[in-house]
Design an enzyme around this catalytic site. Structure first.
Site, mmCIF file in Angstrom:
data_model
loop_
_atom_site.group_PDB
_atom_site.id
_atom_site.type_symbol
_atom_site.label_atom_id
_atom_site.label_comp_id
_atom_site.label_asym_id
_atom_site.label_seq_id
_atom_site.Cartn_x
_atom_site.Cartn_y
_atom_site.Cartn_z
ATOM 1 N N SER A 186 -81.901 -44.095 33.776
ATOM 2 C CA SER A 186 -80.826 -43.675 34.657
ATOM 3 C C SER A 186 -80.566 -44.720 35.744
ATOM 4 O O SER A 186 -80.191 -45.847 35.440
ATOM 5 C CB SER A 186 -81.164 -42.302 35.240
ATOM 6 O OG SER A 186 -80.047 -41.711 35.838
ATOM 7 N N ASP A 239 -74.824 -35.860 27.961
ATOM 8 C CA ASP A 239 -75.138 -36.535 29.222
ATOM 9 C C ASP A 239 -73.866 -37.108 29.832
ATOM 10 O O ASP A 239 -73.120 -37.822 29.150
ATOM 11 C CB ASP A 239 -76.147 -37.660 28.951
ATOM 12 C CG ASP A 239 -76.594 -38.405 30.201
ATOM 13 O OD1 ASP A 239 -76.096 -38.112 31.299
ATOM 14 O OD2 ASP A 239 -77.451 -39.293 30.066
ATOM 15 N N HIS A 274 -79.776 -35.641 29.521
ATOM 16 C CA HIS A 274 -80.248 -36.649 30.462
ATOM 17 C C HIS A 274 -81.665 -36.289 30.919
ATOM 18 O O HIS A 274 -81.999 -35.128 31.123
ATOM 19 C CB HIS A 274 -79.310 -36.687 31.666
ATOM 20 C CG HIS A 274 -79.560 -37.817 32.601
ATOM 21 N ND1 HIS A 274 -78.957 -39.049 32.440
ATOM 22 C CD2 HIS A 274 -80.341 -37.923 33.711
ATOM 23 C CE1 HIS A 274 -79.345 -39.852 33.410
ATOM 24 N NE2 HIS A 274 -80.200 -39.202 34.195
#
Length: 349
Positions: free
Chosen positions: A194, A284, A314
């Site tokens: 991320s 996501d 995610h």
């Protein structure tokens, strides 16, 4: 007022969660509800079950509210999943060019083996070495590498470009002192999930000594444009569109979001980027920008393996200890890292 679950020790909540995941498939389906389908994909039962358990805990956003509350929330969430690989891993503190870091070394790992410089996720605002401890242990054991996890400065106390500056400084230290860390100077990778994937990508673009490999989990690579997946998965799949807006607003002024050190996807030239394994999640908000980055790498002549885990959400890297699809995805990423480092830069001498 604290919720009921905030009064329950995380170990107890974690035990309940693992017990639910150990139930037979038909029972898990009853708990999770009817299958969820969107954009041609069906959400994995494991992911749907986890989201259902989160809803039972009470509506809780990953971000939003105060920074302190968000940091406590992610720390507590990871405390539900304390399981670590069976193989022991030794850790020690490292001053990585003025940036605090933690070095993971699996028991029995030979000297002179590859090194991964890892940046944790959390929207540049939350997350820590501890929230991603099990991810680093898993990668160290299953990829047969040392992992240097970087404790970069967080916003809003330290806004952009502090995190990117720390990420680069720690990598440059690791590349210059790999032998001192017990690693092979010719096999040093960067990686992250991320926001950490964002930082790894920034390092891949800007480091004087190019990393030998990049491991990017669902990276946030462009804050300047919102893509279709931000709308498709805006709510209900752990990370939300509002979360990303909150993170971006705390991290980087809007006027600077089109700079490559904030949004590496907008860099004009990606040809010097290292060989890459980039994995996205089908459900996501960040899916489309990660896949566009992979496509740009490919067009620039960079060897890249793009993998969409089409039925996951995610954050799945942190969820491997629940087993099932989460562990399958974790195993694939670790295998890609091991192959990229042992068969790639080492093979090139």
């Amino acid at each position: 007022m604290a919720s009921l679950t905030e009064k329950v020790p995380p170990g107890v909540t974690g035990a309940v969660l693992r017990a639910v995941f150990a139930l037979p498939g038909p029972v898990k389906r009853l708990v999770a509800g009817a299958p969820v389908r969107r954009d041609g994909h069906e959400l994995a039962l494991d992911a749907q079950l986890l989201l259902a358990m989160m809803r039972l805990e009470g509506e809780r956003r990953l971000a939003g509210g105060t920074v302190e509350d968000a940091r406590r929330g992610i720390a507590r969430g990871q405390a539900y999943l304390p399981k670590v690989p069976a193989r022991p891993v030794r850790t020690r503190k490292v001053d990585a060019g003025g940036v605090p870091a933690r070095l993971y070394t699996p028991k029995g790992l030979a000297e002179g083996t590859p090194l991964l410089v890892f940046y944790h996720g959390g929207g540049w605002v939350i997350g820590s070495l501890d929230t991603h401890d099990t991810v680093c242990r898993y990668l160290a054991v299953h990829a047969e590498v040392r992992v240097l996890s970087v404790d970069y400065r967080l916003a809003p106390e330290h806004p952009y470009p502090a995190a990117a500056d720390d990420a680069l400084a720690a990598y440059e230290y690791a590349a210059a002192h790999a032998a001192d860390l017990g690693a092979d100077p010719g096999a040093v990778a960067v990686g992250g999930d991320s926001a950490g994937g964002n930082l790894a990508a920034v390092v891949g673009l800007t480091a004087r000594r190019r990393p030998d490999f990049a491991l990017l989990y669902y990276p946030a690579v462009d804050m300047s444009v919102l893509r279709r997946s931000r709308d498709l998965f805006a709510e209900g799949f752990y990370l939300t569109d509002d979360d990303m807006t909150w993170f971006s607003d705390h991290y980087c002024p809007e006027a600077r979001r089109a700079e490559p050190a904030a949004s590496p996807l907008v860099a004009e030239d990606l040809s010097g980027f290292p060989p890459t394994y980039l994995v996205t999640a089908g459900f996501d908000p960040l899916r489309d920008e990660g896949e566009e980055f992979a496509e740009r790498l490919r067009k620039a002549g960079v060897p890249v393996a793009l993998r969409r885990q089409e039925d996951l959400i995610h954050g799945f890297a942190n969820m491997w200890s629940l087993g099932g699809r989460f562990r399958e995805a974790a195993s694939e990423a670790a295998g890609a890292l091991r192959t990229g480092l042992y068969a790639g830069p080492r093979g090139r001498g």
